[in-house]
Structure formats: structure tokens, C-alpha cells
Design an enzyme around this catalytic site. Structure first.
Site, PDB file in Angstrom:
ATOM      1  N   PRO A 141       5.358 -76.116  75.128  1.00  0.00           N
ATOM      2  CA  PRO A 141       6.252 -74.986  75.395  1.00  0.00           C
ATOM      3  C   PRO A 141       6.543 -74.749  76.873  1.00  0.00           C
ATOM      4  CG  PRO A 141       4.089 -74.235  74.644  1.00  0.00           C
ATOM      5  CD  PRO A 141       4.133 -75.705  74.419  1.00  0.00           C
ATOM      6  N   ASN A 142       7.776 -74.354  77.117  1.00  0.00           N
ATOM      7  CA  ASN A 142       8.289 -73.996  78.450  1.00  0.00           C
ATOM      8  C   ASN A 142       8.542 -75.187  79.369  1.00  0.00           C
ATOM      9  OD1 ASN A 142       8.324 -71.075  78.114  1.00  0.00           O
ATOM     10  ND2 ASN A 142       6.098 -71.245  78.032  1.00  0.00           N
ATOM     11  N   ARG A 156      11.483 -73.422  86.490  1.00  0.00           N
ATOM     12  CA  ARG A 156      10.308 -72.604  86.205  1.00  0.00           C
ATOM     13  C   ARG A 156       9.257 -72.747  87.308  1.00  0.00           C
ATOM     14  NH1 ARG A 156       5.587 -74.419  82.077  1.00  0.00           N
ATOM     15  NH2 ARG A 156       4.482 -72.451  82.088  1.00  0.00           N
ATOM     16  N   ASN A 173       1.275 -83.076  76.971  1.00  0.00           N
ATOM     17  CA  ASN A 173       1.067 -81.894  77.810  1.00  0.00           C
ATOM     18  C   ASN A 173       1.229 -80.700  76.873  1.00  0.00           C
ATOM     19  OD1 ASN A 173       1.034 -79.732  79.524  1.00  0.00           O
ATOM     20  ND2 ASN A 173       2.460 -80.600  81.028  1.00  0.00           N
ATOM     21  N   ALA A 179       0.699 -74.192  77.586  1.00  0.00           N
ATOM     22  CA  ALA A 179      -0.218 -73.061  77.369  1.00  0.00           C
ATOM     23  C   ALA A 179      -1.126 -73.276  76.154  1.00  0.00           C
ATOM     24  CB  ALA A 179       0.578 -71.771  77.221  1.00  0.00           C
ATOM     25  N   HIS A 182      -1.370 -82.607  82.759  1.00  0.00           N
ATOM     26  CA  HIS A 182      -0.877 -81.353  83.345  1.00  0.00           C
ATOM     27  C   HIS A 182      -0.243 -81.639  84.693  1.00  0.00           C
ATOM     28  CE1 HIS A 182      -2.803 -79.164  80.203  1.00  0.00           C
ATOM     29  NE2 HIS A 182      -3.892 -79.892  80.414  1.00  0.00           N
ATOM     30  N   ARG A 186      -6.557 -73.060  89.173  1.00  0.00           N
ATOM     31  CA  ARG A 186      -5.683 -71.929  88.848  1.00  0.00           C
ATOM     32  C   ARG A 186      -6.480 -70.781  88.203  1.00  0.00           C
ATOM     33  NH1 ARG A 186      -0.322 -73.743  86.088  1.00  0.00           N
ATOM     34  NH2 ARG A 186       0.145 -71.598  86.694  1.00  0.00           N
TER      35      ARG A 186
HETATM   36  C1  DQA Z   1       0.584 -76.890  82.334  1.00  0.00           C
HETATM   37  C2  DQA Z   1      -0.537 -75.910  82.698  1.00  0.00           C
HETATM   38  C3  DQA Z   1      -0.653 -74.795  81.660  1.00  0.00           C
HETATM   39  O1  DQA Z   1      -1.679 -73.889  82.024  1.00  0.00           O
HETATM   40  C4  DQA Z   1       0.639 -74.030  81.568  1.00  0.00           C
HETATM   41  O2  DQA Z   1       0.563 -73.070  80.542  1.00  0.00           O
HETATM   42  C5  DQA Z   1       1.837 -74.900  81.408  1.00  0.00           C
HETATM   43  C6  DQA Z   1       1.909 -76.167  82.121  1.00  0.00           C
HETATM   44  C7  DQA Z   1       0.825 -77.940  83.441  1.00  0.00           C
HETATM   45  O3  DQA Z   1       1.466 -78.939  83.139  1.00  0.00           O
HETATM   46  O4  DQA Z   1       0.404 -77.752  84.582  1.00  0.00           O
HETATM   47  O5  DQA Z   1       2.808 -74.518  80.751  1.00  0.00           O
HETATM   48  O6  DQA Z   1       0.222 -77.579  81.146  1.00  0.00           O
END
Ligand code: DQA
Length: 143
Positions: free
Chosen positions: A10-11, A18, A74, A77, A100, A107
């Protein structure tokens, strides 16, 4: 021909826009292009999927794992809490590399734990878009 499945969670479709200070300004399309270029040189076929939905990620794993020799994922979240994705990966016999872009261990505390890592062959974290290329190299070495 060897096939590898790449799953973006996701995202990650928002990469480039982003939080570029964390995730860089390379878009997902550009990352996929880099992966396809590298795979072509290695004579490997890639199947690439992105989903914002946990169930769809699991569906992709269940439907496609028989076709491939390795998986790069990947989980975004979901890394930090999806027992469902972990269970789906646990059921597979092919090697899985967790990826990641950011260094999750540098983080927030909630990102420093991966429920996915124990069921993967290994994890690559912190090299921006190159994390994916490193994951592909790792799989090419294994296969
Ligand atoms: C991520 C790290 C995760 O904590 C985050 O929620 C992401 C991206 C990364 O590629 O650094 O969406 O997986």
C-alpha cells in the site's frame, strides 16, 4: 525462463510524490523499469503487482507463487502487523526477499519490527529504490 514475482504494498503507487525526503523521488514506474531492465539482462521474467489491499496481496501470492521461482515483496505498512501476509508467505516454498526503501530500523519504533522478516530468506532495507535492485541481485544469486 525463470520468473520472479515483485509485490509492492500500500501507498507505494504514490512514490515520487509521497514523503520524498524519506522515500526518494523515484516513481514506482521508474523502479519497475529499472527492475525490468536488470531482469532482461539476466534473462529473467518479472511479474510486478502493486496493491493497496491486504487481501489482494494475499490473493496474488496464492495465485502466482506456483509460476515463480522467487518473490520480492515490500509489504509497506503491512510489514509491521499483517499476520495474514506472513501466513500466506509461510505457506510458500519459494525464497522471499523483503524490501524497504527506507531503513525501518532508523525510524519510529512501530516501524522497527517486521512480522514478515522471520518467514523471508532475507531483508534489504534503507537503500532507496536500489533496495529493489539489491533484492533482485540476492534472488539471482540464490536461484
Ligand atoms: C516502507 C516502510 C514502511 O514502514 C512504510 O509503511 C512504507 C514503506 C519502505 O519501503 O521503506 O509504506 O515499507
Amino acid at each position: 525462463m525463470v520468473k520472479i514475482l515483485v509485490i509492492h504494498g500500500p501507498n507505494l503507487n504514490m512514490l515520487g510524490k509521497r514523503q520524498p525526503e524519506i522515500y526518494g523521488d523515484t516513481t514506482l514506474e521508474e523502479i519497475n523499469r529499472l527492475l525490468f531492465d536488470r531482469a532482461k539482462k539476466a534473462d529473467v521474467e518479472l511479474i510486478i503487482k502493486q496493491s493497496n489491499y491486504e487481501g489482494e496481496i494475499i490473493q496474488n501470492l496464492q495465485e502466482l507463487h506456483m509460476e515463480v521461482s522467487g518473490i520480492i515483496i515490500n509489504p509497506a505498512a503491512y510489514t509491521h502487523y499483517s499476520i495474514a501476509i506472513r501466513d500466506a508467505l509461510s505457506a510458500l516454498k519459494v525464497p522471499v526477499v523483503e524490501v524497504h526503501l527506507s531503513n525501518i530500523y532508523a525510524r519510529e519504533e512501530f516501524r522497527q519490527h517486521s512480522v514478515i522478516a522471520p518467514v523471508c530468506r532475507g531483508q534489504i532495507s534503507g537503500f532507496g529504490s536500489n533496495s529493489y535492485l539489491l533484492a533482485l541481485e540476492a534472488l539471482l544469486m540464490i536461484l
